[in-house]
Design an enzyme around this catalytic site. Structure first.
Site, PDB file in Angstrom:
ATOM      1  N   CYS A  53       0.808  -1.227   0.000  1.00  0.00           N
ATOM      2  CA  CYS A  53       0.000   0.000   0.000  1.00  0.00           C
ATOM      3  C   CYS A  53       0.840   1.276   0.000  1.00  0.00           C
ATOM      4  O   CYS A  53       0.314   2.357  -0.259  1.00  0.00           O
ATOM      5  CB  CYS A  53      -0.947   0.018   1.196  1.00  0.00           C
ATOM      6  SG  CYS A  53      -2.160  -1.296   1.133  1.00  0.00           S
ATOM      7  N   HIS A  59      -2.901   7.794   3.033  1.00  0.00           N
ATOM      8  CA  HIS A  59      -3.335   6.509   2.480  1.00  0.00           C
ATOM      9  C   HIS A  59      -4.777   6.270   2.923  1.00  0.00           C
ATOM     10  O   HIS A  59      -5.131   6.491   4.082  1.00  0.00           O
ATOM     11  CB  HIS A  59      -2.416   5.401   3.009  1.00  0.00           C
ATOM     12  CG  HIS A  59      -2.858   4.027   2.626  1.00  0.00           C
ATOM     13  ND1 HIS A  59      -3.306   3.709   1.367  1.00  0.00           N
ATOM     14  CD2 HIS A  59      -2.933   2.871   3.345  1.00  0.00           C
ATOM     15  CE1 HIS A  59      -3.628   2.438   1.325  1.00  0.00           C
ATOM     16  NE2 HIS A  59      -3.416   1.901   2.518  1.00  0.00           N
ATOM     17  N   ASN A  81      -9.908   0.616   0.172  1.00  0.00           N
ATOM     18  CA  ASN A  81      -8.452   0.589   0.160  1.00  0.00           C
ATOM     19  C   ASN A  81      -7.969   0.082  -1.205  1.00  0.00           C
ATOM     20  O   ASN A  81      -8.116  -1.104  -1.516  1.00  0.00           O
ATOM     21  CB  ASN A  81      -7.952  -0.323   1.286  1.00  0.00           C
ATOM     22  CG  ASN A  81      -6.439  -0.333   1.404  1.00  0.00           C
ATOM     23  OD1 ASN A  81      -5.731   0.152   0.522  1.00  0.00           O
ATOM     24  ND2 ASN A  81      -5.946  -0.888   2.489  1.00  0.00           N
TER      25      ASN A  81
HETATM   26  O1  UT7 Z   1      -3.584  -0.645   3.697  1.00  0.00           O
HETATM   27  C1  UT7 Z   1      -2.811  -1.443   4.535  1.00  0.00           C
HETATM   28  C2  UT7 Z   1      -3.124  -1.176   5.910  1.00  0.00           C
HETATM   29  N1  UT7 Z   1      -4.334  -1.840   6.327  1.00  0.00           N
HETATM   30  C3  UT7 Z   1      -5.005  -1.286   7.283  1.00  0.00           C
HETATM   31  O2  UT7 Z   1      -4.662  -0.215   7.671  1.00  0.00           O
HETATM   32  C4  UT7 Z   1      -6.138  -2.030   7.929  1.00  0.00           C
HETATM   33  C5  UT7 Z   1      -6.000  -1.923   9.417  1.00  0.00           C
HETATM   34  N2  UT7 Z   1      -7.038  -2.538  10.177  1.00  0.00           N
HETATM   35  C6  UT7 Z   1      -8.308  -2.097  10.183  1.00  0.00           C
HETATM   36  O3  UT7 Z   1      -8.643  -1.190   9.459  1.00  0.00           O
HETATM   37  C7  UT7 Z   1      -9.284  -2.690  11.172  1.00  0.00           C
HETATM   38  O4  UT7 Z   1      -8.595  -3.497  12.086  1.00  0.00           O
HETATM   39  C8  UT7 Z   1     -10.420  -3.507  10.500  1.00  0.00           C
HETATM   40  C9  UT7 Z   1     -11.356  -2.569   9.763  1.00  0.00           C
HETATM   41  C10 UT7 Z   1      -9.838  -4.529   9.562  1.00  0.00           C
HETATM   42  C11 UT7 Z   1     -11.234  -4.232  11.555  1.00  0.00           C
HETATM   43  O5  UT7 Z   1     -11.787  -3.302  12.482  1.00  0.00           O
HETATM   44  P1  UT7 Z   1     -11.711  -3.554  14.051  1.00  0.00           P
HETATM   45  O6  UT7 Z   1     -12.409  -2.467  14.730  1.00  0.00           O
HETATM   46  O7  UT7 Z   1     -10.248  -3.798  14.353  1.00  0.00           O
HETATM   47  O8  UT7 Z   1     -12.574  -4.850  14.209  1.00  0.00           O
HETATM   48  P2  UT7 Z   1     -12.138  -6.284  14.790  1.00  0.00           P
HETATM   49  O9  UT7 Z   1     -11.244  -6.973  13.816  1.00  0.00           O
HETATM   50  O10 UT7 Z   1     -11.669  -6.104  16.201  1.00  0.00           O
HETATM   51  O11 UT7 Z   1     -13.520  -7.026  14.809  1.00  0.00           O
HETATM   52  C12 UT7 Z   1     -14.584  -6.625  15.676  1.00  0.00           C
HETATM   53  C13 UT7 Z   1     -15.755  -7.550  15.461  1.00  0.00           C
HETATM   54  C14 UT7 Z   1     -15.392  -9.030  15.522  1.00  0.00           C
HETATM   55  O12 UT7 Z   1     -16.455  -9.722  16.157  1.00  0.00           O
HETATM   56  P3  UT7 Z   1     -16.366 -10.132  17.699  1.00  0.00           P
HETATM   57  O13 UT7 Z   1     -15.142 -11.003  17.816  1.00  0.00           O
HETATM   58  O14 UT7 Z   1     -16.219  -8.839  18.442  1.00  0.00           O
HETATM   59  O15 UT7 Z   1     -17.649 -10.835  17.929  1.00  0.00           O
HETATM   60  C15 UT7 Z   1     -15.325  -9.433  14.083  1.00  0.00           C
HETATM   61  O16 UT7 Z   1     -15.587 -10.804  13.873  1.00  0.00           O
HETATM   62  O17 UT7 Z   1     -16.327  -7.349  14.155  1.00  0.00           O
HETATM   63  C16 UT7 Z   1     -16.419  -8.592  13.475  1.00  0.00           C
HETATM   64  N3  UT7 Z   1     -16.227  -8.346  12.048  1.00  0.00           N
HETATM   65  C17 UT7 Z   1     -17.249  -8.010  11.239  1.00  0.00           C
HETATM   66  N4  UT7 Z   1     -18.560  -7.840  11.460  1.00  0.00           N
HETATM   67  C18 UT7 Z   1     -19.336  -7.476  10.416  1.00  0.00           C
HETATM   68  C19 UT7 Z   1     -15.089  -8.363  11.344  1.00  0.00           C
HETATM   69  N5  UT7 Z   1     -15.336  -8.057  10.053  1.00  0.00           N
HETATM   70  C20 UT7 Z   1     -16.668  -7.820   9.980  1.00  0.00           C
HETATM   71  C21 UT7 Z   1     -17.524  -7.456   8.918  1.00  0.00           C
HETATM   72  N6  UT7 Z   1     -18.841  -7.278   9.188  1.00  0.00           N
HETATM   73  N7  UT7 Z   1     -17.080  -7.249   7.655  1.00  0.00           N
END
Ligand code: UT7
Length: 328
Positions: free
Chosen positions: A118, A255, A285
């Site tokens: 990225c 980004h 992204n």
């Molecule tokens: O470009 C390269 C760099 N990449 C990035 O910068 C990405 C960096 N990371 C992120 O942007 C975030 O970590 C994400 C957007 C990927 C995830 O957000 P988060 O607030 O860190 O969520 P999480 O992974 O902690 O997940 C929270 C909850 C989980 O459920 P439980 O365990 O709390 O029950 C996930 O299973 O959200 C759930 N979840 C979803 N729910 C609905 C994960 N993906 C989804 C989804 N829809 N698509």
């Protein structure tokens, strides 16, 4: 890496291109267990664009390049070099830069790809800047382009909602007055397993898996935390290297991965979100495509004006991260 000589790389023109097909959050909610509300509140993304069958990163990059060259008033014959940031190249070889060069009819100039995931556009911009600063090139086409939809697992809700296809480009010209002040590049290869695609030519493909096993794997939380810290560090480093204060900045062009990461960097810089270019809602992204897509949107909408101070930054798989400070 601060600019000290008399030659600067000035952005003479920008362009961008998004493929026609739009995939909304509601469309995704029909494919995996997700919702528009979750995607918007966690990432800021509303929709992303998906390349048509047979449409490659090179094709998207070519369209962006045409627009950038038109804006710069530069012909293919004037290009001394083409640098393409991409992590989804059309082929293993020739490079996507060579394929774009052929479409542009710019045969003869140097052409190469840079893979920094990225951070690809910021790394490519830095390479181009170095060639101009040392006097080896006067006019360089820099492209960031991706077709990430080809390596997304469309059954995996934690990743498929995040990515999209798109391209942006900038023409840099040697200038005695103003342009890129400095670029700052970093990598931490020890974190290679937090955001990665596990297969490739040398490591091998997996014939028993869909798409040969090619797919984006990400430990989202870990990436998020590392990205915020790394970006904080590189924006501080960039200002210090130029003896500037955060109040001197006119625009942050980050980004476009996650609105919450963008907001964290803006907070660090004590910048109002009115001074931050946000396009992640429109294309998700797009990896190397994201910074030049945001830059082009900012310039074409008239928000960014000549003479203003712009801070570009990116973070991606590798990990890689970097910045560019420029007087537009
Ligand atoms: O470009 C390269 C760099 N990449 C990035 O910068 C990405 C960096 N990371 C992120 O942007 C975030 O970590 C994400 C957007 C990927 C995830 O957000 P988060 O607030 O860190 O969520 P999480 O992974 O902690 O997940 C929270 C909850 C989980 O459920 P439980 O365990 O709390 O029950 C996930 O299973 O959200 C759930 N979840 C979803 N729910 C609905 C994960 N993906 C989804 C989804 N829809 N698509």
């Amino acid at each position: 890496m601060t600019q000290t000589g008399r030659i600067y790389s000035r952005i003479a023109g920008t362009g961008s291109y998004l493929p026609e097909k739009v995939l909304t959050n509601d469309d995704l909610a029909k494919m995996v267990d997700t919702s528009d509300e979750w995607i918007r509140s966690r990432t800021g993304i509303r929709e992303r664009h998906i390349a048509a069958a047979g449409q490659t990163s090179g094709d998207l990059g070519y369209e962006a390049a045409l627009r950038a060259m038109e804006a710069a008033g530069v012909t293919a014959a004037e290009l001394d070099m083409i640098v393409v940031g991409t992590t989804t190249p059309d082929l293993v070889f020739p490079s996507t830069a060579c394929l774009v060069q052929a479409k542009l009819g710019a045969e003869g100039c140097a052409a190469m790809d840079v893979n920094a995931a990225c951070s690809g556009f910021v790394f490519a911009l830095s390479v181009a800047d170095k060639f101009i600063r040392c006097g080896d090139a006067k006019t360089v086409l820099v492209i960031g382009t991706e077709t990430l939809s080809r390596i997304v697992d469309w059954t995996e809700r934690t990743t498929c909602v995040l990515f999209g296809d798109g391209a942006g480009a900038a023409v840099l010209k040697a200038d005695a007055e103003t342009g890129i002040l400095s670029t700052h590049l970093h990598a931490d290869g020890s974190k290679n397993d937090l955001l990665w695609n596990p297969v490739g030519v040398s490591a091998g493909f997996r014939s028993d898996e869909p798409n040969g096993g090619a797919k984006i794997n990400m430990k989202g939380n870990d990436v998020f935390k590392y990205a915020v810290k790394a970006l904080d560090g590189v924006v501080d480093e960039t200002l210090a290297a130029n003896g500037l204060d955060k109040r001197d900045l006119d625009w942050l062009i980050p980004h476009q991965a996650n609105l919450r990461i963008i907001e964290a960097t803006a907070k660090r810089l004590e910048m109002s979100m009115d001074q931050v270019i946000v396009t992640v809602d429109k294309h998700g992204n797009t990896s190397s495509g994201s910074v030049p897509l945001a830059l082009d949107a900012a310039i074409r909408s008239g928000r960014v004006q000549r003479g203003q101070l712009l801070l570009l930054e990116a973070f991606g798989g590798g990990f890689t991260w970097g910045s560019a400070l420029l007087r537009y």
